[in-house]
Design an enzyme around this catalytic site. Sequence first.
Site, PDB file in Angstrom:
ATOM      1  N   SER A  15       0.838  -1.208   0.000  1.00 35.12           N
ATOM      2  CA  SER A  15       0.000   0.000   0.000  1.00 35.12           C
ATOM      3  C   SER A  15       0.864   1.246   0.000  1.00 35.12           C
ATOM      4  CB  SER A  15      -0.916   0.016   1.234  1.00 35.12           C
ATOM      5  OG  SER A  15      -0.147   0.099   2.423  1.00 35.12           O
ATOM      6  N   ASP A  36       5.269  -7.615   3.303  1.00 35.03           N
ATOM      7  CA  ASP A  36       4.212  -6.978   4.083  1.00 35.03           C
ATOM      8  C   ASP A  36       3.606  -8.044   4.983  1.00 35.03           C
ATOM      9  OD1 ASP A  36       2.239  -5.031   4.911  1.00 35.03           O
ATOM     10  OD2 ASP A  36       2.538  -4.043   2.973  1.00 35.03           O
ATOM     11  N   ASP A  57       7.005  -9.889   9.180  1.00 36.83           N
ATOM     12  CA  ASP A  57       7.025  -8.774  10.118  1.00 36.83           C
ATOM     13  C   ASP A  57       8.446  -8.224  10.098  1.00 36.83           C
ATOM     14  OD1 ASP A  57       7.312  -7.172  12.418  1.00 36.83           O
ATOM     15  OD2 ASP A  57       5.911  -8.390  13.578  1.00 36.83           O
ATOM     16  N   CYS A  83       9.716   0.923   3.391  1.00 36.93           N
ATOM     17  CA  CYS A  83       8.536   1.774   3.541  1.00 36.93           C
ATOM     18  C   CYS A  83       7.619   1.329   4.676  1.00 36.93           C
ATOM     19  CB  CYS A  83       7.721   1.790   2.245  1.00 36.93           C
ATOM     20  SG  CYS A  83       8.456   2.755   0.916  1.00 36.93           S
ATOM     21  N   TYR A 159       6.841   8.640  17.145  1.00 35.21           N
ATOM     22  CA  TYR A 159       7.015   8.648  15.688  1.00 35.21           C
ATOM     23  C   TYR A 159       8.220   9.497  15.295  1.00 35.21           C
ATOM     24  CZ  TYR A 159       5.776   9.066  10.737  1.00 35.21           C
ATOM     25  OH  TYR A 159       5.788   9.019   9.361  1.00 35.21           O
ATOM     26  N   LYS A 163      11.621   8.097  13.423  1.00 28.04           N
ATOM     27  CA  LYS A 163      12.050   8.601  12.124  1.00 28.04           C
ATOM     28  C   LYS A 163      13.345   9.404  12.234  1.00 28.04           C
ATOM     29  CE  LYS A 163       8.706   6.842   9.732  1.00 28.04           C
ATOM     30  NZ  LYS A 163       8.963   5.761   8.749  1.00 28.04           N
ATOM     31  N   THR A 194      -1.465   9.038   1.641  1.00 26.53           N
ATOM     32  CA  THR A 194      -1.281   7.648   2.044  1.00 26.53           C
ATOM     33  C   THR A 194      -2.605   7.106   2.572  1.00 26.53           C
ATOM     34  OG1 THR A 194      -0.669   8.291   4.292  1.00 26.53           O
ATOM     35  CG2 THR A 194       1.116   8.088   2.669  1.00 26.53           C
TER      36      THR A 194
END
Length: 253
Positions: A15, A36, A57, A83, A159, A163, A194
Site C-alpha cells: 500500500s 508486508d 514482520d 517503507c 514517531y 524517524k 497515504t
Amino acid sequence: MDISGASALVTGGASGLGLATARALTAQGARVTIVDLPTSSGAAIAAELGGTFAAADVTDPAQVAAAVQNAAGASPLRVVINCAGIAPPAKVLDRDGNPSPLAGFAKIIQVNLIGTYNVISQAAAVIAKTEPTASGDRGVIVNTASVAAFEGQIGQPAYSASKGGVHAMTLPIARELARYGIRVCTIAPGIMETPMLAGLPQTAQDSLGEQVPYPARLGTPQEYAKLALSIIDNGYLNGETIRLDGAIRMAPR
C-alpha cells in the site's frame, strides 16, 4: 544503476508509498518482492506485478532473512526500499495527566526504527556477497523517515524519535557499507496521500494540503517513487536524507 532484470525488495509494498514504488520498479524491469504482513493484499499485488510476495514482520529477523533470500533467489538483489511503518499518535501524558503506556512508544520504535535496521542488516549481508556491476556497484538501500524527524508535532514523540533514528543512522551505515559498493539514502516525506490520510474527510485533506508552501497540496506516492528511482539512478547520491515536502515546516500541532 541499471536495475533491469535485477531483484528489488520493498517493505510495506502492499500500500501507499511502498506500492507506488513497487510499481515504478517493475516498470523499470526489476523483479519485485513485496514484503508486508500476511493480512495485507501483498500476494494479489505481487501477482499483478509479476513479482513475489513474502509475508513478514519487519521486526522478525528470521522472517526478514527468508524474505531477502526469496528476493535474491531468481536474480541479484540490487535494491531495497524500506517503507514499512506505523504512526499511531500518543502524547507523553494522557488526558488525566498520567504517563501514556510505555508499550505504545516501544512498539513504534520497534517497527519504524528497529524494523528498518533489521531489513538493512539482513539485506546488506546478501547484497555484499553478490557480484558487482561493471562500475563496482552492488546495491542501493532507500529508507523512509519523515519531516517529523525534524519538526515533530504534539502527539508524535515516538514517531518523531523513530524517524529521527532512521535519519541519524543513514550516514554511518552508508559509510560502513561503502566498502561493499552499497549506497544508503533516506527520503523524508512531508504530508503525503497515504492510506492513513485517505480516511480523513476531504475538507481535512484539503486543509493539510493548503499548509504546504508550494505546491499547496498533498504529495503523492508516485512522487515518492520517482525520488526513489532517482536515488537508484544517481550513483553519487549516498549517505543523505532528502526531504520531499513542498517546503513545509511543521507547526507544533
